[in-house]
Design an enzyme around this catalytic site. Structure first.
Site, PDB file in Angstrom:
ATOM      1  N   GLY B  72       9.580  -0.445  -5.414  1.00 14.17           N
ATOM      2  CA  GLY B  72      10.394  -1.446  -5.968  1.00 14.17           C
ATOM      3  C   GLY B  72       9.470  -2.145  -7.686  1.00 14.17           C
ATOM      4  CB  THR B  73       6.245  -2.560  -6.893  1.00 10.90           C
ATOM      5  OG1 THR B  73       5.750  -3.709  -6.515  1.00 10.90           O
ATOM      6  CG2 THR B  73       4.229  -2.618  -8.526  1.00 10.90           C
ATOM      7  CG  ASN B 152       9.792 -12.616  -4.741  1.00  9.29           C
ATOM      8  OD1 ASN B 152       9.437 -13.367  -5.332  1.00  9.29           O
ATOM      9  ND2 ASN B 152       8.178 -12.620  -3.836  1.00  9.29           N
ATOM     10  CB  THR B 238       7.894  17.286  -6.466  1.00  8.73           C
ATOM     11  OG1 THR B 238       7.140  18.425  -7.040  1.00  8.73           O
ATOM     12  CG2 THR B 238       8.811  17.438  -5.584  1.00  8.73           C
ATOM     13  CB  CYS B 326      -5.151 -20.448   3.439  1.00 14.91           C
ATOM     14  SG  CYS B 326      -5.840 -22.278   2.794  1.00 14.91           S
TER      15      CYS B 326
END
Lengths: 173, 395
Positions: B72-73, B152, B238, B326
């Site tokens: 997706g990125t 997300n 490819t 964190c």
């Protein structure tokens, strides 16, 4: 992510909870930087007789608090004042680099609690004191700063950009 | 190991049929789809079959409009950088929102450093972009609008049809990052007026390592990877044929079982939301429940920090995700949650629970029982909990 010593203190924290009529209280951190730590002490014959903590924070913040209370208990006030954040991190056999200055506030909280005890003992009123809470944490002198994205040490004096991974760190870092 | 996965936003299992298709592809050792001989042509047929199924799933007019990528990125990077660079002479202004995934956010940041101007729109309390804001932000220089289909972190779905219509009427290119939606909620590139749409196969229970970009015919876009003529000269290299064959099966299954899939997931989500108050109190639901993905909920647990909750759940073999500063490594609270108006403390106590095909109602109860004990013990440890409750008692 965390080593076994840290996980042990996180899962089974020692000396957790509030204390009835403590002789000194130390409070550091704020939710903005992710962690808040309260340390309560009772002092007997110039020694830390009882110590308890309350912490809002991540796994390492809780482990640091727990380890700190174990290390400080039974120490004289002078010995306890010598305890540093690095000593606690060492006793925990290391913390993730990017957590070093965020959750490792334990010694600061302890020193404040001792200061609070001494102020009460010496009759120093709150007005004459420095503000009780340290609302922001600054980089202590000589402390290294690491990029939270790629863990590389940041060389700049005011770290706002990581050249290694091209990440913008923001001004509040 | 019997991990309970309630972190499907990070990783979905492969459906058994997808696994079978991929194992079969590995054993058959298919050739390179670009080769001209028989073996190559057969591989190309398999590749085009997967493309056809994907086109059907998205409502694309022509299978050639589907470009397979590695994730997706990559799709998002391709859409944004490819359009920006190919249309630079028309203008250098791009519109986006404050709650985009970092793939969008950082791609645009990179373009800003190259001279592009970016307008980032706020969201309302419900976590949605106001389509009017998009209209107002458009200038003569605007070449691209990129707004995500679903978020997300919260699962909130944006009014993409309305936004797409506005963008189309202004003859500007429109990209939507639909990585967390495609294969789970029905959507169609024609209804959304999308010129570009990014997706990832793992969302629809296909493999990681396969993503894709829908590119409407006639869209001016540069490839991100230059080289051979694969993917209709839009993406050199490819193809990952084993992964794409698995993806083709996943796309086919998504198309055929969209309704039952949605029903299963939303039942679990409803059960979690209705039972939650019986186990814990003082929490905030950060998902806009009127407009959201069926499989995820974002919850802020007051007075405690998300990473410690996540780690303690992990000790109980229950996997969830947290967006606390964190845990994310950025040491700053999530830009998405702060955009919703959450305080830093509340943004720190965030858990993302996301369901998948293998989850059952028993899993919801197992999670709730574990969560209750953890929340109780962390609140007993929390100075924020103590403070708030002392103040309330005094009032």
């Amino acid at each position: 992510m965390y080593n076994q010593v840290v996980m042990d203190h996180f899962k089974n924290p020692r000396n957790v909870g509030e204390m009835d009529s403590p002789d000194g209280v130390g409070e550091v951190g704020n939710p903005l930087c992710g962690d808040m730590m309260h340390i309560y002490v009772k002092v007997k014959d110039d020694k830390i007789d009882e110590i308890k903590f309350q912490t809002f924070g991540c796994g390492s913040a809780i482990a640091v608090s727990s380890m700190l209370t174990e290390m400080a208990k039974g120490k004289t006030l002078e010995e306890a004042k010598q305890l540093s954040n690095q000593d606690i991190a060492d006793a925990l056999e290391g913390l993730p680099k990017n957590k070093m200055h965020c959750s490792n506030l334990g010694a600061d909280a302890l020193h404040q609690a001792i200061q609070d005890y001494e102020n009460r003992r010496d009759g120093v009123t709150l007005k004459e004191q420095e503000p009780q809470r340290k609302e922001t944490h600054e980089h202590a002198e000589g402390e290294k700063c690491y990029c939270p994205y790629c863990d590389v040490e940041i060389q700049e004096e005011v770290p706002t950009f990581c050249h290694a991974c091209q990440s913008d760190l923001g001004e509040d870092h | 190991m019997t991990f309970l996965n309630l972190d499907h936003i990070s990783a979905n299992p492969l459906l058994p049929e997808v696994k079978d298709a991929m194992i079969d592809a590995i054993q058959n050792e298919y050739h390179n789809p670009s080769s001209q001989h028989q073996a190559g042509e057969y591989a190309a047929e398999l590749l085009e079959d997967a493309r056809q199924k994907t086109a059907q799933l998205l409502g694309a007019q022509d299978a050639k409009e589907i470009v397979f990528t590695s994730c997706g990125t990559e799709s998002v990077n391709h859409a944004i950088k490819g359009v920006a660079l190919a249309n630079r002479e028309k203008g250098q202004h791009i519109i986006t929102s404050n709650i985009e995934h970092n793939a969008v956010h950082r791609s645009l940041k990179r373009l800003s450093s190259q001279g592009f101007k970016v307008t980032s729109l706020p969201v309302d309390e419900g976590g949605r972009v106001d389509p009017k804001d998009v209209r107002d932000a458009i200038t003569d220089e605007t070449i691209l609008v990129s707004i995500m289909h679903s978020n997300n972190e919260t699962g909130t779905i944006q009014p993409i049809e309305e936004i797409g219509k506005i963008v189309k009427d202004n003859h500007i290119l429109f990209h939507t990052d639909a990585v967390d939606s495609v294969g789970i909620v029905p959507l169609n590139v024609q209804d959304l007026h999308a010129d570009l749409l990014s997706f990832a196969s793992n969302t629809m229970y296909g493999p990681h390592g396969v993503g894709g970009l829908y590119v409407r015919r006639g869209t001016r876009i540069f490839p991100l990877l230059d080289g051979g003529t694969q993917e209709n000269s839009k993406r050199a290299g490819t193809e990952n044929l084993i992964g794409i064959i698995g993806h083709g099966k996943a796309a086919e299954l998504a198309l055929n079982s969209m309704d039952s899939r949605q029903e299963h997931l939303s039942n679990l989500k409803e059960l979690l939301l209705s039972e939650l108050p019986n186990y814990i109190d003082e929490y905030i639901i950060n998902t806009n429940l009127d407009h959201s993905l069926p499989y995820m909920v974002n919850i802020s647990l007051k007075y405690i920090e998300g990473e410690s909750v996540m780690l303690m759940l992990s000790e109980e073999d229950v996997m969830v995700s947290t967006k606390s500063a964190c845990a994310t490594g950025s040491l700053r609270a999530s830009h998405v949650l702060l955009s919703l108006g959450l305080s830093h403390a509340d943004a720190q106590g965030t858990l993302v629970i996301s369901f998948g095909p293998e989850n059952t109602e028993d899993d919801v109860y197992r999670f709730l029982r574990a969560l209750k004990n953890i929340v109780d013990s962390l609140r007993a440890m929390s100075p924020l909990y103590k403070k708030t409750h002392q103040t309330t008692a005094q009032e």
